[in-house]
Design an enzyme around this catalytic site. Structure first.
Site, PDB file in Angstrom:
ATOM      1  N   TYR A  80      -9.525  -1.344  14.835  1.00 26.25           N
ATOM      2  CA  TYR A  80      -9.869  -0.914  13.491  1.00 26.25           C
ATOM      3  C   TYR A  80      -9.844  -1.994  12.449  1.00 26.25           C
ATOM      4  O   TYR A  80     -10.508  -2.193  11.402  1.00 26.25           O
ATOM      5  CB  TYR A  80      -8.551   0.122  13.150  1.00 26.25           C
ATOM      6  N   HIS A  88      -4.451  -2.011   2.841  1.00 25.79           N
ATOM      7  CA  HIS A  88      -3.786  -1.115   3.632  1.00 25.79           C
ATOM      8  C   HIS A  88      -3.353  -1.368   4.846  1.00 25.79           C
ATOM      9  O   HIS A  88      -3.951  -2.007   5.874  1.00 25.79           O
ATOM     10  CB  HIS A  88      -4.801   0.229   3.835  1.00 25.79           C
ATOM     11  N   TYR A 123      -7.478  10.578   8.701  1.00 25.87           N
ATOM     12  CA  TYR A 123      -8.395  11.193   9.499  1.00 25.87           C
ATOM     13  C   TYR A 123      -7.861  12.265  10.191  1.00 25.87           C
ATOM     14  O   TYR A 123      -6.763  12.359  10.868  1.00 25.87           O
ATOM     15  CB  TYR A 123      -8.699  10.191  10.653  1.00 25.87           C
ATOM     16  N   PRO A 169     -19.884   6.965  10.910  1.00 17.99           N
ATOM     17  CA  PRO A 169     -18.979   6.412   9.918  1.00 17.99           C
ATOM     18  C   PRO A 169     -17.549   6.279  10.231  1.00 17.99           C
ATOM     19  O   PRO A 169     -16.645   5.598   9.682  1.00 17.99           O
ATOM     20  CB  PRO A 169     -19.031   7.211   8.592  1.00 17.99           C
ATOM     21  N   LYS A 218     -17.261   1.026  10.466  1.00 20.03           N
ATOM     22  CA  LYS A 218     -17.609  -0.308  11.121  1.00 20.03           C
ATOM     23  C   LYS A 218     -19.140  -0.706  10.359  1.00 20.03           C
ATOM     24  O   LYS A 218     -19.583  -1.921  10.581  1.00 20.03           O
ATOM     25  CB  LYS A 218     -17.655  -0.072  12.648  1.00 20.03           C
TER      26      LYS A 218
HETATM   27  C1  PHB Z   1     -15.068   5.873   3.058  1.00 22.66           C
HETATM   28  O1  PHB Z   1     -14.141   5.499   2.167  1.00 22.66           O
HETATM   29  O2  PHB Z   1     -16.126   6.456   2.377  1.00 22.66           O
HETATM   30  C2  PHB Z   1     -14.803   5.705   4.550  1.00 22.66           C
HETATM   31  C3  PHB Z   1     -13.721   5.236   4.774  1.00 22.66           C
HETATM   32  C4  PHB Z   1     -13.345   5.394   6.273  1.00 22.66           C
HETATM   33  C5  PHB Z   1     -14.248   5.752   7.134  1.00 22.66           C
HETATM   34  C6  PHB Z   1     -15.563   6.264   6.860  1.00 22.66           C
HETATM   35  C7  PHB Z   1     -15.650   6.231   5.354  1.00 22.66           C
HETATM   36  O3  PHB Z   1     -13.962   5.590   8.360  1.00 22.66           O
END
Ligand code: PHB
Ligand code: APR
Length: 390
Positions: A385, A72, A201, A293, A297
């Site tokens: 990130y 990505h 997000y 989450p 990280k």
């Molecule tokens: C997930 O795909 O479970 C996931 C992806 C990004 C995040 C947290 C969880 O920041």
């Protein structure tokens, strides 16, 4: 039984460490409390930094990830309906992340350990660490009602937040730092195509939501929820309706829903315990720290610990020097705190905080305005990130 490194915990940290050590001719035994089926049934995040991707390749466990994972080059942030792409690749001089589930990483590591006759003892109960300040530490455990002793030269505590390793360090030496957030994430896994090619997000007045994925036909979604929420109250229909109400209009309209194949609630917490070493014991991964989450990280931080710890053990067994072992805690903690700061910042930016009404909400809006309009701010987000260098 005798080995060079006794590894407590067969999660990604412990397995990756044992795999890397094996390739350098250093022996280890992994002691895991749960069954393998249980460990492989846990659904966790799935965004891998380039550093971890490189480590998995170097450890000969990158083939399936390369074939089935997805690179990505960016992700979206949507704030009250306004959507903005963070161009990871453009902002970081070509870096990206790999979307590949942690469960799959763990499965690949187990397969690799099996293929190399690695010793992973599952359902090891009452693991206990002894003589950590001596040159001859040992570990005792029980399996199938029998007691066993594992003699070793080092103990790697890779047994997660609830493990026995951290609590084997005397309380007057340990310093713990913690922030518990006033909400959790309700997550759903579903066999539906993801709503978008890249992660979104979302911040909305109703709270945070995340659109993520494992593959073209497997989606992972989350909504911010209250800590006392009961899963029983969340039918699939209610989840989809709540998620849709938090997404920008275009995403809400194209969201494809279906039955959930997993649904769970996780609290959000930042936690660090210092130092990471005590005598011959070295902590790595969730045993020493937890991040919320947001920003994914957790696994990546576990991997950077394993990077530093494996380098230190390789130096010790290669040239008989313990300089890196002595420096492990300080070095790993520097990167851990940077990821702590980043995860806390992303969590603060994107969630609805009950206590924020008024001033806090306006600061949050302004932070987003600034981020969307400033390339410098986006670059800072992007470089964290994709992962800071080891
Ligand atoms: C997930 O795909 O479970 C996931 C992806 C990004 C995040 C947290 C969880 O920041
Ligand atoms: N004895 C033996 N094994 C134990 C003990 C114990 N007393 N306590 C816990 N374990 C095992 C757990 O069953 C688990 O399989 O240690 C393992 C730790 O694995 P994780 O919790 O996955 O931690 P880690 O390997 O450091 O991986 C970090 O996983 O938890 C996520 O968000 C986290 O993504 C991050 C990554």
């Amino acid at each position: 039984m005798r080995t060079q490194v006794a590894i407590i915990g067969g999660g990604p940290s412990g397995l990756l460490l044992s795999q890397i050590l094996h390739l350098k001719g250093i022996s280890s035994v992994v002691l895991e409390r749960k069954s393998r089926a249980y460990v492989l049934g846990r659904i966790r995040a799935g965004v891998l930094e380039q550093g971890l991707v490189d480590m998995l390749h170097a450890a000969d466990v990158g083939t399936r990830m390369e074939a089935e994972g997805h690179r990505h080059d960016g992700f979206d942030i949507a704030f009250q309906g306004q959507r903005h792409r963070i161009d990871l690749k453009g902002l970081t001089g070509g870096k990206s992340v790999m979307v590949y589930g942690q469960t799959e990483v763990t499965r690949d590591l187990y397969d690799a350990r099996d293929a190399m006759d690695g010793i992973v003892i599952d359902e090891a109960e009452n693991v206990s660490l002894h003589e950590l300040k001596s040159d001859q530490p040992y570990v005792t455990y029980e399996k199938g009602g029998e007691k066993f002793r594992l003699d070793c030269e080092f103990v790697a505590g890779c047994d997660g937040f609830h493990g026995v390793s951290r609590s084997s360090i005397p309380a007057d030496i340990l310093k713990e730092y913690e922030r518990v957030y006033p909400f959790g994430w309700l997550g759903v896994l579903s066999e539906t195509p993801p709503v978008s090619d890249e992660l979104i997000y979302n911040h909305s007045d109703k709270g945070f939501a995340l659109c993520s994925m494992r593959s073209d036909h497997l989606s992972r979604y989350y909504v911010q929820c209250a800590l006392d929420e009961d899963l029983k109250d969340w039918s699939d229909d209610r989840f989809w309706e709540e998620l849709r109400s938090r997404l920008p209009t275009d995403a809400a309209q194209s969201l494809i829903t279906g039955p959930s194949i997993e649904k769970s609630i996780a609290p959000l917490r930042s936690f660090v315990s210092e130092p990471l070493s005590y005598g011959r014991l070295f902590l790595a991964g969730d045993a020493a720290h937890i991040v919320p989450p947001t920003g994914a990280k957790g696994l990546n931080l576990a991997a950077s610990d394993v990077h530093y710890l494996s380098e230190a053990l390789i130096e010790y067994y290669g040239v008989g020097r313990d300089t890196k072992l002595k420096g492990y805690s300080d070095l790993a903690l520097k990167r851990i705190w940077k990821a702590m700061r980043f995860s806390w910042w992303m969590t603060s930016l994107l969630h609805k905080f009950p206590e924020n009404e008024g001033f806090g909400d306006r600061i949050q809006q302004t932070e987003i305005d600034y981020l969307f309009s400033s390339k410098a701010a986006q670059t800072a987000l992007a470089e964290n990130y994709v992962g800071l260098p080891y």
